[in-house]
Design an enzyme around this catalytic site. Sequence first.
Site, PDB file in Angstrom:
ATOM      1  CE  LYS A 248     -18.248  -4.790 -54.202  1.00  0.00           C
ATOM      2  NZ  LYS A 248     -18.718  -5.595 -53.052  1.00  0.00           N
ATOM      3  CD  GLU A 336     -21.613 -11.610 -39.269  1.00  0.00           C
ATOM      4  OE1 GLU A 336     -21.998 -10.534 -38.778  1.00  0.00           O
ATOM      5  OE2 GLU A 336     -21.063 -11.678 -40.400  1.00  0.00           O
ATOM      6  NE  ARG A 364     -18.832  -7.711 -35.319  1.00  0.00           N
ATOM      7  CZ  ARG A 364     -18.769  -6.896 -36.379  1.00  0.00           C
ATOM      8  NH1 ARG A 364     -19.830  -6.708 -37.135  1.00  0.00           N
ATOM      9  NH2 ARG A 364     -17.632  -6.280 -36.695  1.00  0.00           N
TER      10      ARG A 364
HETATM   11  C1  TPP Z   1     -18.761  -8.934 -39.730  1.00  0.00           C
HETATM   12  C2  TPP Z   1     -18.493  -9.226 -41.180  1.00  0.00           C
HETATM   13  N1  TPP Z   1     -19.302 -10.085 -41.837  1.00  0.00           N
HETATM   14  C3  TPP Z   1     -19.073 -10.373 -43.133  1.00  0.00           C
HETATM   15  C4  TPP Z   1     -18.019  -9.810 -43.805  1.00  0.00           C
HETATM   16  C5  TPP Z   1     -17.710 -10.196 -45.241  1.00  0.00           C
HETATM   17  N2  TPP Z   1     -17.865  -9.049 -46.134  1.00  0.00           N
HETATM   18  C6  TPP Z   1     -16.828  -8.366 -46.581  1.00  0.00           C
HETATM   19  S1  TPP Z   1     -17.262  -7.125 -47.590  1.00  0.00           S
HETATM   20  C7  TPP Z   1     -18.909  -7.536 -47.442  1.00  0.00           C
HETATM   21  C8  TPP Z   1     -19.951  -6.775 -48.166  1.00  0.00           C
HETATM   22  C9  TPP Z   1     -19.864  -5.321 -47.822  1.00  0.00           C
HETATM   23  O1  TPP Z   1     -20.862  -4.653 -48.575  1.00  0.00           O
HETATM   24  P1  TPP Z   1     -20.959  -3.089 -48.455  1.00  0.00           P
HETATM   25  O2  TPP Z   1     -20.879  -2.659 -47.058  1.00  0.00           O
HETATM   26  O3  TPP Z   1     -22.165  -2.687 -49.207  1.00  0.00           O
HETATM   27  O4  TPP Z   1     -19.627  -2.566 -49.164  1.00  0.00           O
HETATM   28  P2  TPP Z   1     -19.256  -2.658 -50.721  1.00  0.00           P
HETATM   29  O5  TPP Z   1     -18.480  -3.958 -50.893  1.00  0.00           O
HETATM   30  O6  TPP Z   1     -20.524  -2.641 -51.497  1.00  0.00           O
HETATM   31  O7  TPP Z   1     -18.400  -1.458 -50.959  1.00  0.00           O
HETATM   32  C10 TPP Z   1     -19.068  -8.617 -46.607  1.00  0.00           C
HETATM   33  C11 TPP Z   1     -20.355  -9.259 -46.288  1.00  0.00           C
HETATM   34  C12 TPP Z   1     -17.191  -8.924 -43.070  1.00  0.00           C
HETATM   35  N3  TPP Z   1     -16.088  -8.346 -43.644  1.00  0.00           N
HETATM   36  N4  TPP Z   1     -17.452  -8.650 -41.790  1.00  0.00           N
END
Ligand code: TPP
Length: 592
Positions: A248, A336, A364
């Site tokens: 990342k 969630e 959610r």
């Molecule tokens: C249901 C939900 N909960 C929390 C979030 C907040 N959120 C946005 S990106 C993220 C992390 C995503 O991590 P990953 O899937 O590993 O993707 P990366 O950012 O590493 O590419 C979170 C928790 C969200 N978008 N949707």
Amino acid sequence: MNLKILEDINSPEDLRKLPAEKLQEISAALRKFIIDIVATKEGHLGASLGVVELTIALHYVFNTPQDLLVWDVGHQAYGHKILTGRRENFHTNRRLNGISGFPKREESEYDTFGVGHSSTAISAALGMAIASNLKGEFKKHHIAVVGDASIASGMAFEGLNHAGVTKANLLVVLNDNAIGIDPSVGALKQYLTKARVGFKPKQSNIIEALNFKYFGPVDGHDIAGLLEVFEQMKQIEGPKFLHVITIKGKGLKKAEEDQVKYHAPGKFKPDTGELLPYDTAGLPLKYQDVFGLTLVELAKNNEKIIGITPAMPTGSSLKFMMQAFPERAFDVGIAEQHAVTLSAGMATQGFKVFCAIYSTFLQRAYDQVIHDVAIQKLPVVFCLDRAGLVGEDGATHHGVFDIAYLRCIPNIIIAAPSDETELRNLLYTAQLDLKLPMAIRYPRGRGVKIDWETPFEEIEIGKARCLKEGDEIAVLSIGNMAQNAAEAIKNIKTEKIGHFDMRFVKPLDEELLHIIFKKHKAFITIEDGTVTGGFGSAILEFAAKHDYKAKIKNLGLPDEFIEQGNINELQEIAKISVEYIEEEIVSLLQNL
Ligand SMILES: Cc1ncc(C[n+]2csc(CCOP(=O)(O)OP(=O)(O)O)c2C)c(N)n1
Ligand SMILES: CC(=O)[C@@H](O)[C@H](O)COP(=O)(O)O
Ligand SMILES: [Mg+2]
């Protein structure tokens, strides 16, 4: 660095006309374009930098938009947008009337599914794949790109479980960079870490798991390797799973080194990655920090307090409690539903659980709030951050439904502080001997008070407060709208306007409302949330129930989705701006 190479790529068709040898150069140009634009226009950075090669390889090998590509969450899709005809207007990303910060169907045929909330891509892509089979389109490919934190969410497993027993032509690409916004957590993270350690690129061993043909892990930054493995995938029928290892923030040293901060870093110097600090001295604290710091203060004196966050330790500021009381604060990952029912389980054992969930993400876990918490009257405290309009994240992230979706649930208390001191006192009140679940909603961003750390005061549940006396028009605000209302009233030179901070949507302060309805001729309710079933609806219901025949104007979000923009722009569109409130009050005064 030759960014001009991007000028000839206005669609993946243009990309596919180029020799594969050019793709490395295109990756470098695309990465620089993303860095340069996010450095000044802000937005999500790290995730998009981590999938530059993956994005190019996917659009190069698969025949998009006929082959359907779904991005999970979609915060990593800046490269996708730039390569699919939005390079020239990408500077409008996340701005009012600009492009969305997430893939959005109405924006482009390449945005096959609207995203923003995580863990939906597998289900959506599977739905498309089954539909293609039903249409006889057996050669069409369906690809879901899911991150390592998002795939740990329940909904992702539901999609995998179903896909495994279908003949869907589905490819799930796990983009494993070992981090969400904060470090990923859980047993799956540990399992994936083992796969990462010492993995040898190119060594893609085919094994079966959940009836998926599993490949990988492969190096997500090796374009040639990705082209080879995707071409291999195209020849294999049925559900396939490719584990890709990425970094990342790849390509910007500071973003690789501080992946949490550079998830959405704000403005920075594009050449060095150095953040452009802005002076916060003298500014009020963010509401999230008032929550986080107050919870630590309360937890010091109440060993029954537990904090829970679904994957947002930094965003919610539960990180302070996780640092101070690691044994009593838990990041459960993007989960969630689990977060809510875990909290309920803990509450059955006498613990006071503060479940910190953004308003939009609590959507959610709606059934868990009803079925696992409210029916059983378990005293869980829902700390709903990002309640109300949130700004540049737009329609998928505005926390504007919680008043409406919670108000109809029996046994639940709904409170909204007008400032940081009120938030602090509501948190204090919630950890006393409260025997019912309670939701406390507060907005994204900074508060209004510098001196919020006053001694704790218990707030009587259901008790509102008068902020300004006035006998003709009663302005009833909830939460942070007290600030907008107070400013609007200050601009109108009259003593005829009373202002009441209602503090609680449920239970309403009926004793005060009877007094107000007997004295005032007209009413304005103001909420940073949908008017459909919101706080204003509660007041209308009260008036109808007691047969009060007063003129009541409800200000709040209309029955439509509000797109992205800055808060001031969006409050104007939603007609809850100071100016609009002032206009409405003046109009009522003139028609008394
Ligand atoms: C249901 C939900 N909960 C929390 C979030 C907040 N959120 C946005 S990106 C993220 C992390 C995503 O991590 P990953 O899937 O590993 O993707 P990366 O950012 O590493 O590419 C979170 C928790 C969200 N978008 N949707
Ligand atoms: C993409 C995503 O869902 C999160 O990064 C979200 O944008 C965080 O919002 P805040 O910036 O309000 O914490
Ligand atoms: Mg990740």
